[in-house]
Design a protein around this motif. Structure first.
Motif, PDB file in Angstrom:
ATOM      1  N   UNK A   1      -2.556  -9.032  -9.733  1.00 27.14           N
ATOM      2  CA  UNK A   1      -3.868  -8.574 -10.175  1.00 27.14           C
ATOM      3  C   UNK A   1      -3.678  -7.319 -11.003  1.00 27.14           C
ATOM      4  N   UNK A   2      -4.044  -7.417 -12.267  1.00 24.02           N
ATOM      5  CA  UNK A   2      -3.851  -6.299 -13.184  1.00 24.02           C
ATOM      6  C   UNK A   2      -5.177  -5.922 -13.825  1.00 24.02           C
ATOM      7  N   UNK A   3      -5.278  -4.671 -14.240  1.00 22.75           N
ATOM      8  CA  UNK A   3      -6.428  -4.220 -15.000  1.00 22.75           C
ATOM      9  C   UNK A   3      -6.070  -4.293 -16.476  1.00 22.75           C
ATOM     10  N   UNK A   4      -6.774  -5.149 -17.193  1.00 19.75           N
ATOM     11  CA  UNK A   4      -6.432  -5.403 -18.588  1.00 19.75           C
ATOM     12  C   UNK A   4      -7.691  -5.418 -19.449  1.00 19.75           C
ATOM     13  N   UNK A   5      -7.466  -5.324 -20.747  1.00 25.95           N
ATOM     14  CA  UNK A   5      -8.547  -5.502 -21.716  1.00 25.95           C
ATOM     15  C   UNK A   5      -8.546  -6.982 -22.084  1.00 25.95           C
TER      16      UNK A   5
ATOM     17  N   UNK B   1      -3.295   0.977 -11.651  1.00 23.66           N
ATOM     18  CA  UNK B   1      -3.764   2.109 -12.467  1.00 23.66           C
ATOM     19  C   UNK B   1      -3.926   3.367 -11.640  1.00 23.66           C
ATOM     20  N   UNK B   2      -4.192   4.482 -12.300  1.00 22.85           N
ATOM     21  CA  UNK B   2      -4.374   5.761 -11.616  1.00 22.85           C
ATOM     22  C   UNK B   2      -5.419   5.634 -10.515  1.00 22.85           C
ATOM     23  N   UNK B   3      -5.065   6.123  -9.326  1.00 21.96           N
ATOM     24  CA  UNK B   3      -5.987   6.085  -8.200  1.00 21.96           C
ATOM     25  C   UNK B   3      -5.863   4.849  -7.331  1.00 21.96           C
ATOM     26  N   UNK B   4      -5.144   3.823  -7.788  1.00 22.24           N
ATOM     27  CA  UNK B   4      -4.985   2.601  -6.998  1.00 22.24           C
ATOM     28  C   UNK B   4      -4.188   2.890  -5.730  1.00 22.24           C
ATOM     29  N   UNK B   5      -4.669   2.388  -4.604  1.00 22.62           N
ATOM     30  CA  UNK B   5      -3.999   2.596  -3.321  1.00 22.62           C
ATOM     31  C   UNK B   5      -3.136   1.410  -2.918  1.00 22.62           C
ATOM     32  N   UNK B   6      -3.395   0.236  -3.514  1.00 16.06           N
ATOM     33  CA  UNK B   6      -2.598  -0.930  -3.171  1.00 16.06           C
ATOM     34  C   UNK B   6      -2.463  -1.848  -4.377  1.00 16.06           C
ATOM     35  N   UNK B   7      -1.566  -2.820  -4.245  1.00 16.77           N
ATOM     36  CA  UNK B   7      -1.345  -3.805  -5.303  1.00 16.77           C
ATOM     37  C   UNK B   7      -0.942  -5.114  -4.641  1.00 16.77           C
ATOM     38  N   UNK B   8      -1.435  -6.226  -5.191  1.00 15.42           N
ATOM     39  CA  UNK B   8      -1.114  -7.544  -4.654  1.00 15.42           C
ATOM     40  C   UNK B   8      -0.351  -8.360  -5.697  1.00 15.42           C
ATOM     41  N   UNK B   9       0.712  -8.987  -5.257  1.00 18.02           N
ATOM     42  CA  UNK B   9       1.534  -9.825  -6.118  1.00 18.02           C
ATOM     43  C   UNK B   9       1.813 -11.112  -5.347  1.00 18.02           C
ATOM     44  N   UNK B  10       1.716 -12.237  -6.003  1.00 15.26           N
ATOM     45  CA  UNK B  10       2.029 -13.470  -5.311  1.00 15.26           C
ATOM     46  C   UNK B  10       2.891 -14.380  -6.164  1.00 15.26           C
ATOM     47  N   UNK B  11       3.687 -15.159  -5.423  1.00 12.91           N
ATOM     48  CA  UNK B  11       4.623 -16.079  -6.053  1.00 12.91           C
ATOM     49  C   UNK B  11       4.263 -17.490  -5.605  1.00 12.91           C
ATOM     50  N   UNK B  12       4.215 -18.417  -6.556  1.00 16.45           N
ATOM     51  CA  UNK B  12       3.894 -19.795  -6.220  1.00 16.45           C
ATOM     52  C   UNK B  12       4.983 -20.731  -6.725  1.00 16.45           C
ATOM     53  N   UNK B  13       5.169 -21.796  -5.984  1.00 16.88           N
ATOM     54  CA  UNK B  13       6.087 -22.872  -6.369  1.00 16.88           C
ATOM     55  C   UNK B  13       5.296 -24.155  -6.316  1.00 16.88           C
TER      56      UNK B  13
ATOM     57  N   UNK C   1       0.849  -1.195   0.000  1.00 19.54           N
ATOM     58  CA  UNK C   1       0.000   0.000   0.000  1.00 19.54           C
ATOM     59  C   UNK C   1       0.880   1.239   0.000  1.00 19.54           C
ATOM     60  N   UNK C   2       0.273   2.409   0.227  1.00 18.16           N
ATOM     61  CA  UNK C   2       0.976   3.697   0.209  1.00 18.16           C
ATOM     62  C   UNK C   2       1.670   3.923  -1.127  1.00 18.16           C
ATOM     63  N   UNK C   3       0.986   3.587  -2.215  1.00 15.19           N
ATOM     64  CA  UNK C   3       1.564   3.748  -3.543  1.00 15.19           C
ATOM     65  C   UNK C   3       1.684   5.228  -3.911  1.00 15.19           C
ATOM     66  N   UNK C   4       2.798   5.583  -4.503  1.00 14.48           N
ATOM     67  CA  UNK C   4       3.013   6.936  -5.006  1.00 14.48           C
ATOM     68  C   UNK C   4       2.724   6.966  -6.502  1.00 14.48           C
ATOM     69  N   UNK C   5       2.728   8.153  -7.070  1.00  9.28           N
ATOM     70  CA  UNK C   5       2.530   8.270  -8.517  1.00  9.28           C
ATOM     71  C   UNK C   5       3.634   7.523  -9.265  1.00  9.28           C
TER      72      UNK C   5
END
Length: 273
Positions: free
Chosen positions: A112-116, A90-102, A75-79
Motif C-alpha cells: 500500500x503506497x501513497x501515490x499520485x 510517508x512522513x508520519x506513517x506508523x506502519x506499512x503493509x506488504x504482501x506476497x502472492x503466488x 510497525x514501530x517505523x523509524x525515520x
C-alpha cells in the motif's frame, strides 16, 4: 521496524490465519497444527523463489484455484525506515503493509503506497519509450504540475518520485506492485530493514559450524560477529595440517613406496630387454 501482524491464506495446512506478533512470540500446540508452517510462510515471504520455490502442492487443499497470499504488517517505523520505504511509508506513517502472492506460478509483491494516481498510469508502461511518452503527454496536458523535462526512463521515475515527495497532500493510497522490496529488480529496500533467518527444528548445529555463509548459523554469525580473524586462523590451521599430513605420508609410506617403485622399474626393464 518490526513485524506486527501476519495474515496467511491457503499456504499448506493454513487456510486463513491471522497472527498478531508481540516483542516475543511463541507458538504452542500439538504436532501438525501449523506452528512451523507460519514460519515457513514468512520464510517464503522474505526469501522468495531464490531459496523457497512454491508449487501447487503448497496450496491448501480446501481452496478453489491455486493462490497463496502472505501479508506482513510492520510497525514501530523509524525515520530511516520511512526514508528507505519512500512512498510506501510517508512522513508520519506508523506502519506499512506488504504482501506476497503466488497464483499458478506467478509471484507478485504488492504494497500500500501513497501515490499520485496519474503517475501510476505512467508507471504501468514497462517499456522505457512508452513510459517516457506517457510522461511527456501528462507534462504537456497539465503544466500546473511543474514537471521537468526527462530525457530517459530513469529521469522520468526520479521526477515523479520527487514530485510525490513534495506534494504529499495530493497523494492517495493505492495498491502498487513493486519488485524493489526484495531486490528482484534493482536494490532491495526491505532487505535493508529486516533480516529474517529461518532455523528448522531439526537443525544439527554441529553440521552448521563450517564457515558457510549460506547456512542458518552462518547468517546469524554474519550479523553477530566479525569472522575475518577466525577465518584467517582457521586457514593457517588447515595449511599447517596439510603440511603435517604430507610429512607423515613421506615418513610412513615413503620408503615402502620407493622400494615398490624401484622393483617395478626393474621388472619393466627386464620386459623391454
Amino acid at each position: 521496524m518490526k513485524i506486527k501482524r501476519v495474515r496467511i491464506e491457503n499456504f499448506r495446512c493454513l487456510h486463513k490465519v491471522d497472527v498478531a506478533f508481540d516483542d516475543i512470540t511463541s507458538f504452542i500446540g500439538p504436532s501438525g497444527v501449523g506452528k512451523s508452517t507460519v514460519l515457513r510462510a514468512l520464510d517464503w515471504f522474505f526469501t522468495g523463489e531464490k531459496d523457497v520455490a512454491l508449487s501447487t502442492d503448497d496450496v491448501h487443499s480446501a481452496t478453489d484455484g491455486a493462490r497463496i497470499s502472505v501479508e506482513v504488517e510492520f510497525d514501530s517505523l523509524t525515520d530511516y525506515d520511512r526514508k528507505t520505504l519512500g512512498r510506501y511509508a510517508p512522513d508520519g506513517a506508523e506502519n506499512v503493509s506488504i504482501w506476497r502472492t503466488w497464483d499458478n506460478g506467478v509471484d507478485k509483491i504488492t504494497g500500500k503506497a501513497f501515490t499520485y494516481r496519474p503517475f501510476e498510469e505512467v508507471r504501468q508502461y514497462t517499456k522505457a519509450m512508452d513510459r517516457r511518452r506517457a510522461y511527456n503527454e501528462l507534462r504537456e496536458s497539465d503544466p500546473s504540475l511543474g514537471l521537468p523535462a526527462a530525457p530517459n526512463a530513469d529521469a522520468v521515475n526520479e521526477a515523479m518520485q520527487l514530485w510525490e515527495t513534495s506534494n504529499r497532500d495530493r497523494l492517495t493510497e493505492s495498491e502498487v506492485e513493486d519488485t524493489h522490496f526484495f531486490g528482484f529488480a534493482g536494490q532491495s529496500q526491505l532487505a535493508k530493514l529486516v533480516d529474517f533467518v529461518f532455523i528448522s527444528a531439526d537443525l544439527r548445529a554441529y553440521e552448521e559450524t563450517d564457515d558457510r555463509k549460506s547456512t542458518a548459523i552462518g547468517q546469524i554469525l554474519d550479523h553477530a560477529v566479525d569472522r575475518s580473524e577466525a577465518s584467517r586462523q582457521l586457514s593457517d590451521i588447515e595449511e599447517t595440517a596439510h603440511r603435517a599430513r604430507r610429512e607423515v605420508h613421506a615418513q610412513v609410506y615413503g620408503p615402502t613406496l620407493d622400494e615398490i617403485s624401484g622393483a617395478l622399474s626393474k621388472e619393466l626393464l627386464k620386459l623391454n630387454s
